[in-house]
Design a protein around this motif. Structure first.
Motif, short mmCIF file in Angstrom:
data_model
loop_
_atom_site.label_atom_id
_atom_site.label_comp_id
_atom_site.label_asym_id
_atom_site.label_seq_id
_atom_site.Cartn_x
_atom_site.Cartn_y
_atom_site.Cartn_z
N LEU A 1 0.75 -1.13 0.06
CA LEU A 1 0.01 -0.17 0.00
C LEU A 1 0.88 1.40 0.08
CD1 LEU A 1 -2.94 1.12 0.13
CD2 LEU A 1 -2.87 1.12 2.80
N GLY A 2 1.88 1.11 0.70
CA GLY A 2 2.70 2.51 0.83
C GLY A 2 3.45 2.51 -0.51
N PHE A 3 3.71 1.46 -1.52
CA PHE A 3 4.45 1.64 -2.76
C PHE A 3 3.45 2.24 -3.66
CE2 PHE A 3 4.73 -0.19 -6.86
CZ PHE A 3 5.98 0.34 -7.46
N HIS B 1 7.80 5.49 -11.55
CA HIS B 1 8.17 4.16 -10.71
C HIS B 1 9.09 4.50 -9.61
CE1 HIS B 1 8.52 -0.12 -9.96
NE2 HIS B 1 9.69 0.19 -9.67
N VAL B 2 8.82 4.29 -8.49
CA VAL B 2 9.66 4.52 -7.57
C VAL B 2 10.49 3.13 -6.81
CG1 VAL B 2 8.71 6.69 -6.82
CG2 VAL B 2 7.99 4.50 -5.65
N ARG B 3 11.72 3.19 -5.94
CA ARG B 3 12.35 2.14 -5.68
C ARG B 3 12.24 2.24 -4.20
NH1 ARG B 3 17.44 0.72 -4.32
NH2 ARG B 3 18.26 2.88 -4.78
N PHE B 4 12.21 1.24 -3.42
CA PHE B 4 12.26 0.98 -2.00
C PHE B 4 13.66 1.49 -1.58
CE2 PHE B 4 13.54 -2.02 1.73
CZ PHE B 4 12.62 -1.22 2.68
N LEU B 5 13.75 2.10 -0.58
CA LEU B 5 15.00 2.50 -0.15
C LEU B 5 15.17 1.90 1.45
CD1 LEU B 5 17.77 4.15 -0.65
CD2 LEU B 5 16.74 6.19 0.15
N PHE C 1 8.01 4.26 5.20
CA PHE C 1 8.92 3.68 4.25
C PHE C 1 9.33 5.05 3.57
CE2 PHE C 1 5.50 0.53 4.77
CZ PHE C 1 6.18 -0.65 4.97
N THR C 2 10.34 4.98 3.07
CA THR C 2 11.30 5.97 2.28
C THR C 2 11.34 5.17 0.89
OG1 THR C 2 11.92 7.19 4.05
CG2 THR C 2 12.98 7.48 1.93
N TRP C 3 10.99 6.04 -0.33
CA TRP C 3 11.12 5.51 -1.69
C TRP C 3 11.85 6.47 -2.23
CZ3 TRP C 3 8.51 0.70 -1.75
CH2 TRP C 3 7.24 0.78 -0.79
N CYS C 4 12.68 5.77 -3.29
CA CYS C 4 13.60 6.92 -4.23
C CYS C 4 13.34 6.65 -5.59
CB CYS C 4 15.08 6.68 -3.57
SG CYS C 4 15.67 5.24 -4.17
N ASP C 5 13.96 7.59 -6.48
CA ASP C 5 14.09 7.79 -7.79
C ASP C 5 15.50 7.79 -8.14
OD1 ASP C 5 14.32 7.46 -10.56
OD2 ASP C 5 12.49 9.19 -10.73
#
Length: 373
Positions: free
Chosen positions: A247-249, A259-263, A323-327
């Motif tokens: 859900l966070g993604f 599109h983001v990547r899990f960090l 969660f933190t996501w990155c590009d």
């Protein structure tokens, strides 16, 4: 310390049917499923430490007289952390090894370190994390003492000291929680600048779209089935973590329009168990958008899990995940999430603290890696 060591190998390189169960839509791996395994592994490691490496069957709680759970804690006092050090493969398929062991013990608590490594060719650690576990008496539900670690080498002493530092840091962060004390002067200043730049009547930064935090909310309601139970006949925490991750993604992807990547998993809090048959309401929101020296786009999401009382409609918060996501190689986001209420503002500050801590952890690890090389 090594008496509790456990590992699980996922032979993706040779078993294509297995890989098919873990592949995601972009050709990478479903990190949420791997998190589920890591949580299960942390539990197995904890039982192995308490029972001893020669015991292979747990039996029942009544027979053993104890059980182990993720340590309960209040909101904003994290019990676990996971950091993605390298992106998981999309083209070069390799086997994965999930492993870990206990690095620190308190009177009834255990700090478990876990990692995921790429096998075949050069072995590389792609994910590193830790979980805090606690042992309870099966009859009184009170804390039960665990065997203390016997340290044999300087390396084990260093790991033990690291676990002690993690425990102390959790206590310090709990004292700084915005549920207890106001934000710092610097944080107030940053929040005021955000208001000047992106507030309701601001004419600045007109090239960046302002999105109110409340408008990023997503929700998912799921019935909890017995197939997802743990040995205590409650819903398995790793399963909840996977639901929260997905859900966070989704929230981060819909917000960022890319599109983001899990960090990193920056925080995991546990307040109450989730009963079988209950209705779980998961709510996510984007709490912060930022940039760093390494990542042009960072998105921090909060996912809250609540058990709903069907008869009254009242909700009880059981878990919170951050969660933190990155590009890695995109442009900075053209959108900025902005708090509208005081509560949203406090969540924005907590998110900034989590992202800053993650940046500091990654800087320290990169510095250590350079020194080793």
């Amino acid at each position: 310390m090594m008496d509790s060591y456990s590992e699980l190998v996922l032979p993706f390189g040779t078993q294509k049917d297995l890989l098919e169960q873990y592949i995601n839509a972009s050709g990478g791996l479903r990190v949420g499923k791997l998190m589920e395994h890591l949580d299960s592994l942390a539990g197995s490691i904890s039982y192995k430490h308490v029972l001893g490496p020669g015991v292979h069957m747990f039996g029942t709680m009544q027979e053993r007289g104890f059980f182990i759970v993720t340590a309960a804690c209040p909101k904003n006092n994290s019990l676990g952390r996971l950091d993605m050090l390298l992106p998981l493969f999309r083209h070069n398929v390799r086997d994965l090894r999930l492993s870990g062991h206990v690095i620190h013990t308190g009177k009834s608590s255990m700090e478990v370190v876990v990692k995921i490594e790429l096998l075949g060719g050069k072995e590389e650690t792609v994910l590193l994390g830790r979980f805090s576990m606690v042992c309870r008496d099966a009859f009184t539900q009170k804390a039960r003492p665990v065997p203390q670690l016997k340290l044999s080498t300087p390396e084990e002493q260093a790991l033990f000291d690291m676990g002690a530092a993690h425990k102390e840091r959790r206590g310090v962060l709990a004292l700084r929680s915005l549920d207890r004390v106001p934000p710092s002067t610097e944080e107030v200043g940053e929040l005021h600048q955000l208001y000047l730049n992106y507030g309701e009547n601001s004419k600045r930064n007109y090239h960046t779209e302002r999105v109110w935090m409340e408008d990023t909310s997503l929700e998912n309601c799921i019935l909890m089935f017995p197939q997802e139970r743990n040995v205590h006949s409650k819903i398995f925490g790793g399963y909840l973590m996977r639901l929260a991750y997905e859900l966070g993604f989704t929230a981060a992807t819909l917000f960022s329009h890319r599109h983001v990547r899990f960090l990193s998993l920056d925080g995991l809090s546990f307040s109450h168990p989730v009963p079988i048959g209950s209705i779980l309401r998961l709510r996510s929101k984007v709490a912060l958008t930022a940039v760093s020296e390494k990542y042009p786009a960072l998105v921090h999401t909060i996912v809250e899990a609540n058990v709903v009382d069907v008869a009254t409609g009242k909700e009880l918060t059981t878990n919170e995940f951050r969660f933190t996501w990155c590009d890695d190689d995109g442009e900075p986001l053209a959108r900025r999430v902005v708090p509208r209420t005081y509560q949203d503002a406090m969540e924005c500050i907590e998110a900034k603290r989590a992202v800053d801590m993650g940046d500091e952890i990654r800087r320290i690890r990169e510095l250590k890696a350079k020194l080793i090389d």
